[in-house]
Every structure is written in structure tokens, then in C-alpha cells.
Design an enzyme around this catalytic site. Sequence first.
Site, PDB file in Angstrom:
ATOM      1  N   ILE A 177       8.601  -1.874  -9.840  1.00 49.04           N
ATOM      2  CA  ILE A 177       8.707  -2.105 -11.288  1.00 49.04           C
ATOM      3  C   ILE A 177      10.063  -1.618 -11.803  1.00 49.04           C
TER       4      ILE A 177
ATOM      5  N   ASP B 240      16.982   7.599  -7.669  1.00 53.40           N
ATOM      6  CA  ASP B 240      15.855   7.233  -6.807  1.00 53.40           C
ATOM      7  C   ASP B 240      16.041   7.927  -5.458  1.00 53.40           C
TER       8      ASP B 240
ATOM      9  N   ASP C 215      16.287  13.324  -5.762  1.00 51.86           N
ATOM     10  CA  ASP C 215      14.872  13.647  -5.953  1.00 51.86           C
ATOM     11  C   ASP C 215      14.658  14.165  -7.381  1.00 51.86           C
TER      12      ASP C 215
ATOM     13  N   PHE D 263       9.991   6.093 -14.029  1.00 48.14           N
ATOM     14  CA  PHE D 263       9.112   5.312 -13.146  1.00 48.14           C
ATOM     15  C   PHE D 263       8.788   6.055 -11.855  1.00 48.14           C
TER      16      PHE D 263
ATOM     17  N   GLU E 132       4.942   8.459  -6.407  1.00 50.72           N
ATOM     18  CA  GLU E 132       4.177   7.897  -5.290  1.00 50.72           C
ATOM     19  C   GLU E 132       3.105   7.055  -5.953  1.00 50.72           C
ATOM     20  N   SER E 133       2.951   5.789  -5.505  1.00 50.05           N
ATOM     21  CA  SER E 133       2.169   4.857  -6.327  1.00 50.05           C
ATOM     22  C   SER E 133       0.977   4.200  -5.620  1.00 50.05           C
TER      23      SER E 133
ATOM     24  N   THR F 196       5.740  14.814  -6.117  1.00 49.32           N
ATOM     25  CA  THR F 196       6.570  13.907  -6.941  1.00 49.32           C
ATOM     26  C   THR F 196       5.957  13.676  -8.322  1.00 49.32           C
TER      27      THR F 196
ATOM     28  N   THR G 261      -0.306   4.704 -15.872  1.00 51.07           N
ATOM     29  CA  THR G 261      -1.204   3.685 -15.343  1.00 51.07           C
ATOM     30  C   THR G 261      -2.568   3.713 -16.033  1.00 51.07           C
TER      31      THR G 261
ATOM     32  N   GLU H 278      -5.212   3.652 -14.384  1.00 50.77           N
ATOM     33  CA  GLU H 278      -6.142   4.328 -13.470  1.00 50.77           C
ATOM     34  C   GLU H 278      -6.504   5.728 -13.938  1.00 50.77           C
TER      35      GLU H 278
ATOM     36  N   TYR I  17      -4.184   9.864  -6.337  1.00 47.23           N
ATOM     37  CA  TYR I  17      -3.091   9.218  -7.087  1.00 47.23           C
ATOM     38  C   TYR I  17      -3.335   9.303  -8.591  1.00 47.23           C
TER      39      TYR I  17
ATOM     40  N   LYS J 135      -1.285  11.230 -11.617  1.00 38.46           N
ATOM     41  CA  LYS J 135      -0.690  10.547 -12.783  1.00 38.46           C
ATOM     42  C   LYS J 135      -1.306  11.096 -14.077  1.00 38.46           C
TER      43      LYS J 135
ATOM     44  N   LEU K  25      -2.250  -5.159  -2.930  1.00 43.73           N
ATOM     45  CA  LEU K  25      -3.126  -6.306  -2.637  1.00 43.73           C
ATOM     46  C   LEU K  25      -2.388  -7.646  -2.528  1.00 43.73           C
TER      47      LEU K  25
HETATM   48  P1  NAD Z   1       6.913   1.955  -6.153  1.00 45.72           P
HETATM   49  O1  NAD Z   1       6.128   2.802  -5.204  1.00 45.72           O
HETATM   50  O2  NAD Z   1       7.205   0.549  -5.808  1.00 45.72           O
HETATM   51  O3  NAD Z   1       8.311   2.660  -6.473  1.00 45.72           O
HETATM   52  C1  NAD Z   1       8.435   4.028  -6.696  1.00 45.72           C
HETATM   53  C2  NAD Z   1       9.912   4.399  -6.646  1.00 45.72           C
HETATM   54  O4  NAD Z   1      10.042   5.798  -6.907  1.00 45.72           O
HETATM   55  C3  NAD Z   1      10.553   4.134  -5.277  1.00 45.72           C
HETATM   56  O5  NAD Z   1      11.803   3.499  -5.443  1.00 45.72           O
HETATM   57  C4  NAD Z   1      10.729   5.531  -4.698  1.00 45.72           C
HETATM   58  O6  NAD Z   1      11.834   5.640  -3.811  1.00 45.72           O
HETATM   59  C5  NAD Z   1      10.936   6.364  -5.958  1.00 45.72           C
HETATM   60  N1  NAD Z   1      10.562   7.777  -5.761  1.00 45.72           N
HETATM   61  C6  NAD Z   1       9.436   8.259  -5.173  1.00 45.72           C
HETATM   62  N2  NAD Z   1       9.470   9.598  -5.156  1.00 45.72           N
HETATM   63  C7  NAD Z   1      10.627   9.977  -5.754  1.00 45.72           C
HETATM   64  C8  NAD Z   1      11.226  11.240  -6.055  1.00 45.72           C
HETATM   65  N3  NAD Z   1      10.621  12.394  -5.724  1.00 45.72           N
HETATM   66  N4  NAD Z   1      12.418  11.252  -6.691  1.00 45.72           N
HETATM   67  C9  NAD Z   1      13.040  10.089  -7.028  1.00 45.72           C
HETATM   68  N5  NAD Z   1      12.536   8.870  -6.743  1.00 45.72           N
HETATM   69  C10 NAD Z   1      11.339   8.811  -6.131  1.00 45.72           C
HETATM   70  O7  NAD Z   1       6.121   2.064  -7.531  1.00 45.72           O
HETATM   71  P2  NAD Z   1       5.901   0.960  -8.672  1.00 45.72           P
HETATM   72  O8  NAD Z   1       4.748   0.128  -8.335  1.00 45.72           O
HETATM   73  O9  NAD Z   1       7.211   0.335  -8.975  1.00 45.72           O
HETATM   74  O10 NAD Z   1       5.463   1.913  -9.879  1.00 45.72           O
HETATM   75  C11 NAD Z   1       6.445   2.509 -10.728  1.00 45.72           C
HETATM   76  C12 NAD Z   1       5.739   3.372 -11.762  1.00 45.72           C
HETATM   77  O11 NAD Z   1       4.832   2.567 -12.514  1.00 45.72           O
HETATM   78  C13 NAD Z   1       4.903   4.502 -11.152  1.00 45.72           C
HETATM   79  O12 NAD Z   1       5.041   5.626 -11.973  1.00 45.72           O
HETATM   80  C14 NAD Z   1       3.482   3.964 -11.199  1.00 45.72           C
HETATM   81  O13 NAD Z   1       2.545   5.014 -11.303  1.00 45.72           O
HETATM   82  C15 NAD Z   1       3.525   3.130 -12.471  1.00 45.72           C
HETATM   83  N6  NAD Z   1       2.598   1.984 -12.514  1.00 45.72           N
HETATM   84  C16 NAD Z   1       2.531   1.089 -11.483  1.00 45.72           C
HETATM   85  C17 NAD Z   1       1.691  -0.023 -11.589  1.00 45.72           C
HETATM   86  C18 NAD Z   1       1.615  -1.064 -10.487  1.00 45.72           C
HETATM   87  O14 NAD Z   1       0.762  -1.941 -10.556  1.00 45.72           O
HETATM   88  N7  NAD Z   1       2.463  -1.029  -9.471  1.00 45.72           N
HETATM   89  C19 NAD Z   1       0.923  -0.198 -12.735  1.00 45.72           C
HETATM   90  C20 NAD Z   1       1.007   0.752 -13.768  1.00 45.72           C
HETATM   91  C21 NAD Z   1       1.855   1.830 -13.653  1.00 45.72           C
HETATM   92  O1  DAU Z   2      -4.055  -0.208 -12.184  1.00 47.50           O
HETATM   93  C1  DAU Z   2      -2.714   0.131 -11.997  1.00 47.50           C
HETATM   94  C2  DAU Z   2      -2.495   0.559 -10.576  1.00 47.50           C
HETATM   95  O2  DAU Z   2      -2.555  -0.616  -9.785  1.00 47.50           O
HETATM   96  C3  DAU Z   2      -1.176   1.289 -10.344  1.00 47.50           C
HETATM   97  O3  DAU Z   2      -1.185   2.498 -11.060  1.00 47.50           O
HETATM   98  C4  DAU Z   2      -0.965   1.576  -8.861  1.00 47.50           C
HETATM   99  O4  DAU Z   2       0.311   2.148  -8.651  1.00 47.50           O
HETATM  100  C5  DAU Z   2      -1.059   0.270  -8.104  1.00 47.50           C
HETATM  101  O5  DAU Z   2      -0.959   0.516  -6.725  1.00 47.50           O
HETATM  102  C6  DAU Z   2      -2.375  -0.443  -8.410  1.00 47.50           C
HETATM  103  O6  DAU Z   2      -3.499   0.292  -7.857  1.00 47.50           O
HETATM  104  P1  DAU Z   2      -4.713  -0.469  -7.133  1.00 47.50           P
HETATM  105  O7  DAU Z   2      -5.401   0.481  -6.240  1.00 47.50           O
HETATM  106  O8  DAU Z   2      -5.539  -1.218  -8.120  1.00 47.50           O
HETATM  107  O9  DAU Z   2      -3.832  -1.578  -6.311  1.00 47.50           O
HETATM  108  P2  DAU Z   2      -3.951  -2.125  -4.821  1.00 47.50           P
HETATM  109  O10 DAU Z   2      -3.017  -3.289  -4.754  1.00 47.50           O
HETATM  110  O11 DAU Z   2      -3.813  -1.051  -3.809  1.00 47.50           O
HETATM  111  O12 DAU Z   2      -5.438  -2.661  -4.762  1.00 47.50           O
HETATM  112  C7  DAU Z   2      -5.911  -3.628  -5.696  1.00 47.50           C
HETATM  113  C8  DAU Z   2      -7.374  -3.895  -5.375  1.00 47.50           C
HETATM  114  O13 DAU Z   2      -7.437  -4.578  -4.111  1.00 47.50           O
HETATM  115  C9  DAU Z   2      -8.207  -2.638  -5.215  1.00 47.50           C
HETATM  116  O14 DAU Z   2      -9.515  -2.877  -5.722  1.00 47.50           O
HETATM  117  C10 DAU Z   2      -8.284  -2.433  -3.692  1.00 47.50           C
HETATM  118  C11 DAU Z   2      -8.232  -3.855  -3.156  1.00 47.50           C
HETATM  119  N1  DAU Z   2      -7.591  -4.018  -1.829  1.00 47.50           N
HETATM  120  C12 DAU Z   2      -6.343  -3.512  -1.642  1.00 47.50           C
HETATM  121  C13 DAU Z   2      -5.689  -3.641  -0.426  1.00 47.50           C
HETATM  122  C14 DAU Z   2      -4.324  -3.049  -0.213  1.00 47.50           C
HETATM  123  C15 DAU Z   2      -8.240  -4.725  -0.827  1.00 47.50           C
HETATM  124  O15 DAU Z   2      -9.361  -5.215  -1.010  1.00 47.50           O
HETATM  125  N2  DAU Z   2      -7.586  -4.855   0.382  1.00 47.50           N
HETATM  126  C16 DAU Z   2      -6.368  -4.320   0.631  1.00 47.50           C
HETATM  127  O16 DAU Z   2      -5.872  -4.462   1.778  1.00 47.50           O
END
Ligand code: NAD
Ligand code: DAU
Length: 353
Positions: free
Chosen positions: A11, A31, A57, A79, A82-83, A98, A132, A134, A158, A162, A198
Site C-alpha cells: 500500500i 523502509d 527501521d 504504513f 508487519e502485515s 515493529t 486496519t 481487523e 497481528y 495493530k 489471498l
Molecule cells: P506490506 O507488508 O506489504 O508492507 C509493509 C512495509 O513496511 C514493507 O515495505 C516493509 O519493508 C516495511 N517495514 C516493516 N517493518 C519495518 C520497520 N521496522 N521499519 C521500517 N519499515 C518496515 O504491508 P501493506 O499491506 O502495504 O500494509 C501497509 C499498512 O496498511 C500496514 O500498517 C497494515 O497494517 C495496513 N493495512 C493493510 C491492509 C491490507 O489489506 N494489506 C488493510 C488495512 C490496513
Molecule cells: O482486513 C484488513 C487486513 O486484510 C489487513 O490488515 C492485513 O494486513 C491483510 O493481510 C488482510 O488480512 P486477511 O487475513 O484478511 O488477509 P489474507 O489475504 O491473509 O486472507 C484473506 C482471507 O483469505 C482470510 O479469510 C484467510 C483466507 N485465505 C488466505 C490465504 C493466504 C485462504 O483461504 N487461503 C490462503 O492461502
Amino acid sequence: MILVTGGAGFIGANFVLDWLAAGGEPVVNLDKLTYAGNLENLASIADDGRHVFVRGDICDRALLDRLLAEHKPRAIIHFAAESHVDRSIHAPAEFMRTNVEGTFTLLEAARAFWGALEGEAKQNFRFLHVSTDEVYGSLAPDDAPFTEQHPHQPNSPYSASKAASDHLVRAWHHTYGLPVVTTNCSNNYGAFQFPEKLIPLMLANALAGKPLPIYGDGLNVRDWLYVTDHCAAIRAVLARGTPGETYNVGGWNEMTNLEIVHLLCDLLDELRPDAAGSYRRLITYVKDRPGHDRRYAIDARKIERELGWRPAETFATGIRKTVAWTLENQAWVRHVQSGEYRQWVTKNYAERT
Ligand code: NAD
Ligand code: DAU
């Protein structure tokens, strides 16, 4: 200048690219480049003088102080985290470091920097915490979607980390007056998403002819938002959000995991047909995620009412763009499927079969 943390991740990178494309001011991008951070995501701005990348970091207070003193950002967009929920179940320690300690360290550095500002610079400064849905826990099928008033009831390491970071951000506003805003967003999808999540995992596996691992019965529900809509929401909150407030961000698009995977298979059947038959043949049910939240749903009326943001993409348009991007960027997918990625896949999926 704005300071972005985690801007080489999924993101964060989309945010930096969109921000600069929209003519935003220069970005300092801090990052650590963990397994999830990838400079290839930022390749298109490699020669753009408005982007300063710093590998480091968020737990490193001296580095944060130096960057803030040198660049004097008018905002921090946080942003870095660990996600991935499954990784937090296998190895929670890094999530606490983190997401909790890192956010605390960043808040303290921001407080010291902001405290020394004066006048308009002090008044206009913002700390935007990207969080998030979550943190709110899990919903029953007939429950109303999460509003900003819903209590934090995190269920995974996780989401607990958060939730802790959300509480720290809230407290730094309440106690010290730091001008913070928090966004709580649902599941994102789109370009540059790491193929542990997913949608990109299912696309990568399908194209490789590998099983599509559905956890449990596949009926867990998530709300899905195209990543550039999340980026637009963050820009709106940064520009017009009220300090101390939180804003839910969502796509008004609840779907079961099985519905998502069926749709991905159907799109691949159309765009990259496989002589062996429909990609649906690869669907495999595997052992469930421990503590798997059943349903998330977001009530995003506040951000629409107060800040005028609504998603621009429907799921139909966003997922088609995502599948097309994946097909056009197979080199990117191959590059991130490194040794570390293979180890993770072996660890996570071997014990589910
Ligand atoms: P991502 O895991 O793809 O990216 C995380 C980034 O943070 C990476 O570039 C990593 O190198 C960096 N990072 C990790 N630890 C660090 C540290 N100690 N210092 C500096 N950099 C560090 O995550 P994402 O999916 O892009 O999510 C970004 C943010 O959005 C997170 O805070 C996550 O909780 C939030 N979020 C994600 C989703 C989603 O669906 N992916 C939804 C809602 C909120
Ligand atoms: O809701 C926001 C969150 O969405 C973010 O905060 C997180 O960073 C992001 O990873 C995501 O969390 P989820 O656990 O919902 O996402 P994930 O893609 O891991 O899984 C989505 C759904 O799919 C969940 O119900 C688990 C399921 N799943 C996931 C994987 C990786 C499967 O069934 N099979 C899989 O192999």
C-alpha cells in the site's frame, strides 16, 4: 516534504506513486526492506528527484530524529508494519517490535519534532496512522458493519499489535495533543501485493498450476477495496481529517473467500485459458487458520459524509485491473518468489494438508 514509513510495501508504494503522480510535495520514504519491502515497486520513480528513499527501521530513534530534523516534514504517513496474519501466528515477536515498539518510537520522535515547531507549521502538522478493520474483531453474519465506535476486540497477534498501535496513537493525541488521524481500512488488493495474501497468492498458484488453498470452509467474509481507493482516502484524511478522529475506509463489498477465488478462476479462464480445463479444478480445502475471524464489514459513511470520499472502483473493475496487472507483470511475481518466499510457503502450507 512528507515522511512516509513502509513506502516500499504494497500500500505504501501505491501511495507514494499516486501521491507524486498527483503532484504532491516531495516524499522521504523510510523502509526497512523486510521480505515485504521491494524497491522494484518504486522503479518508475527511481529517477524522480522528489523521492528520497532511506533504508532504515522505525524502531531506530536516532535515525528518526535525524530524518525529521533534516527534512522537516509537514506530515508523517505511517504504513510500516508487519502485515500478514498467518506470519503473526507462526512468529509474533516481530509484530510486537515493529507494530507496537516501532509505532511508539515514531510517536515519540514525532512528538519531540512537533513540540519544537511554532505557529502554522505546528498547527498544520499531522501524524496519519494507517490501521486496519481487523482491530474491531469478528462479526456474526447479521451484525451491522463496524463503525468507528465499535470496541477494539482483536483476535490475532497481528490485529492485537495493530490495536495496540491504535491505542498509542490515540493516547499521544489525548495526553500530548499530537495532531494524529487514524484510518481503519478493510482488505486491499491491487498491483504490487505480495503473493502471501489471498488474491495474489491464488493468482500466482493458478498460473503455476498449483493447488488453490482455501482455509476451512471458504465462507469467511472480508470487505475488499482497490488499493488506489485506499490511497485516495488517506489523501482525503490527511487534507481534511480532524485531529484526534478515526475514519473507517471500506469498499462496500463483502465477499466470501470462495466467491473471490471462483471469480479469479473465471477471469483467468477468460484472459489466460488453460488447456487442462478451468482453473477451478485447482481449488483445494486445507486446514483452517487458528482463530480465523469469520467476518469483517466496514461502515464507511463517516468518511463519505465528512470528507467526501467514496471508492471510485467497483470490485468488478478493480479485480479485472489486478488480474491484468498480474498477467503483465509476471517478472515482478517471479522476483518476489525468492528463497524466503519459498520457505514461508513450505512452512505455512505443509502443515495444513
Ligand atoms: P506490506 O507488508 O506489504 O508492507 C509493509 C512495509 O513496511 C514493507 O515495505 C516493509 O519493508 C516495511 N517495514 C516493516 N517493518 C519495518 C520497520 N521496522 N521499519 C521500517 N519499515 C518496515 O504491508 P501493506 O499491506 O502495504 O500494509 C501497509 C499498512 O496498511 C500496514 O500498517 C497494515 O497494517 C495496513 N493495512 C493493510 C491492509 C491490507 O489489506 N494489506 C488493510 C488495512 C490496513
Ligand atoms: O482486513 C484488513 C487486513 O486484510 C489487513 O490488515 C492485513 O494486513 C491483510 O493481510 C488482510 O488480512 P486477511 O487475513 O484478511 O488477509 P489474507 O489475504 O491473509 O486472507 C484473506 C482471507 O483469505 C482470510 O479469510 C484467510 C483466507 N485465505 C488466505 C490465504 C493466504 C485462504 O483461504 N487461503 C490462503 O492461502
